[in-house]
Design an enzyme around this catalytic site. Structure first.
Site, PDB file in Angstrom:
ATOM      1  N   GLU A 110      27.432 -14.507 -20.108  1.00 11.30           N
ATOM      2  CA  GLU A 110      26.874 -13.554 -19.144  1.00 11.30           C
ATOM      3  C   GLU A 110      25.395 -13.862 -18.929  1.00 11.30           C
ATOM      4  O   GLU A 110      24.649 -14.029 -19.882  1.00 11.30           O
ATOM      5  CB  GLU A 110      27.029 -12.113 -19.662  1.00 11.30           C
ATOM      6  N   HIS A 170      29.783 -16.016 -16.095  1.00 16.14           N
ATOM      7  CA  HIS A 170      29.641 -14.754 -15.369  1.00 16.14           C
ATOM      8  C   HIS A 170      28.189 -14.303 -15.264  1.00 16.14           C
ATOM      9  O   HIS A 170      27.295 -14.892 -15.859  1.00 16.14           O
ATOM     10  CB  HIS A 170      30.417 -13.644 -16.102  1.00 16.14           C
ATOM     11  N   HIS A 227      34.325 -13.652 -10.561  1.00 15.85           N
ATOM     12  CA  HIS A 227      33.712 -12.548  -9.818  1.00 15.85           C
ATOM     13  C   HIS A 227      32.749 -13.162  -8.804  1.00 15.85           C
ATOM     14  O   HIS A 227      31.699 -13.680  -9.181  1.00 15.85           O
ATOM     15  CB  HIS A 227      32.986 -11.606 -10.776  1.00 15.85           C
ATOM     16  N   GLU A 276      28.873 -12.957  -8.532  1.00 10.44           N
ATOM     17  CA  GLU A 276      28.077 -13.485  -9.644  1.00 10.44           C
ATOM     18  C   GLU A 276      27.719 -14.946  -9.355  1.00 10.44           C
ATOM     19  O   GLU A 276      28.171 -15.883 -10.003  1.00 10.44           O
ATOM     20  CB  GLU A 276      28.852 -13.307 -10.954  1.00 10.44           C
TER      21      GLU A 276
HETATM   22 ZN    ZN Z   1      31.920 -11.220 -14.134  1.00  3.80          ZN
END
Ligand code: ZN
Length: 382
Positions: A336, A260, A167, A170
């Site tokens: 994350e 992420h 992504h 990010e």
């Molecule tokens: Zn992500």
């Protein structure tokens, strides 16, 4: 006054700019998808003026929950990014009040990580005696998909894969990889040395350079969310996953980390693999050791807060770390990091940022070494 975003990862739409006390903006969609949340632009000619910026469509962003307790980041020199305390989300609009100290100021959703910095990182790494850089192929728009290899390609080496920035918005994910690589390639670091001796690491610092340059939040240039492509990647529409997955099949994988950022949750956490079909008790035990080791070495990391079971539903095995856990039977985790601040160790000045992401990347070598000490992954059949 002027607002511009025609540069690396620039993204904003200007609705009205005639009055500094009522600047009206809209978050721009990804180039080939409806996701919108990332922004990065330059404001000129407003030194000393109280500026009131309204992002009119924040309420329809990909993650509206990302605006609660969020603070916009800003920089004058594009090196030091600070948080703007007077940021709030009201009636579906994100509102930022700021009086710039200089006539040129940059605003962004999070501290950017430019494509030039990516190329510099890969070039610097390539100079290390401990690393090799390989080209896996090209992205949709023809950019290089860079793979960094660390450790000898010799029998008995444990194959480890680390990928980041599927992504593209990010950016903390590539800051993390920069910190991890700097420690991993440090000749004086004993943990790095042991990891280099036992493992063969395959590291993709940026899975989605097209999306990164375009200022996309979530998709590649063809509009694909790469972290939903792992079950059936497309050679044309998602070559980034297609190429990496093929190389993983060739090398095997005994530990996988997918890096992420999460828009809503103000914590550093793992999305683990319990829900993956075939996840064994042995894999669960190895995963628990890995998670606990990171918790012991990084006070930024915690295990209380994270995703609820069932979050990904039918899509589960289209996600990178879930597909890998199912396919290779190894410890496979999604990390994350917050776009906001880290609620268990807050910093009002900068929130979560690039430097903190780098420290976390460096700290990740400790659980990796512990994992190797456990003989790679006990879950993998003898
Ligand atoms: Zn992500």
């Amino acid at each position: 006054m002027k607002i511009s975003a025609t540069f690396d990862s620039g993204a904003i739409e200007v609705v009205r700019l005639d009055d500094p006390t009522d600047i009206r903006l809209r978050l721009r969609k990804d180039n080939a998808a409806d996701f919108h949340q990332w922004f990065h632009f330059r404001l000129m000619g407003a030194a000393g003026k109280p500026v009131h910026m309204v992002f009119e469509n924040a309420g329809t962003a990909a993650y509206p929950g990302g605006w609660r307790d969020y603070r916009c980041v800003a920089s004058y020199d594009r090196q030091n990014w600070f948080r703007i305390a007077a940021t709030r989300f009201e009636n579906g609009e994100l509102i930022v009040d700021h009086t710039p100290a200089h006539d040129s100021v940059y605003y962004a959703y999070f501290e950017p990580y430019s494509h030039e910095r990516h190329l510099d990182l890969v070039a610097r790494v390539e100079q290390s005696p401990f690393a090799r850089v390989r080209n896996l192929g090209s992205t949709v728009e023809g950019r290089d998909l860079d793979l960094v290899e660390v450790g000898q390609d010799a029998p008995g080496r444990v194959p480890i894969w680390i990928i980041a920035r599927q992504h593209p918005g990010e950016t903390m994910a590539e800051w993390f990889v920069e910190g991890l690589l700097e420690r991993l390639l440090d000749g004086a670091d004993p943990v790095a040395r042991k990891v280099r001796e036992q493992a063969l690491l395959h590291i993709v610092p940026n899975m989605n350079p097209d999306g990164a340059v375009r200022g996309n939040l979530r998709t590649n240039a063809a509009g694909r969310n790469l972290n939903r492509e792992w079950r059936a990647p497309d050679a044309v529409a998602s070559p980034e996953v297609f190429l990496v997955r093929a190389e993983m099949e060739r090398t095997d994988c005994a530990l996988f980390l997918d890096i992420h950022g999460d828009e809503a949750l103000p914590y550093v956490f793992f999305s683990t693999a319990e829900e993956v079909p075939g996840f064994t008790a042995e894999a669960a035990a190895a995963q628990a050791r890995f998670v606990e080791t990171l918790r012991a070495v990084s006070p930024d990391f915690q295990t209380e807060e994270g995703y609820k079971p069932g979050r990904f539903g039918e899509e589960l095995l289209t996600l990178a770390s879930k597909w890998v856990a199912n396919h290779f039977g190894c410890v496979s985790l999604t990390l994350e990091m917050p776009f906001k601040d880290n609620a268990i160790l807050p910093d009002a000045q900068v929130g979560w940022n690039g430097a903190r992401s780098k420290r976390l990347g460096a700290a990740m070598l400790d659980p990796i070494l512990r994992h190797l000490g456990d003989g790679g992954d006990p879950a993998r059949g003898a």
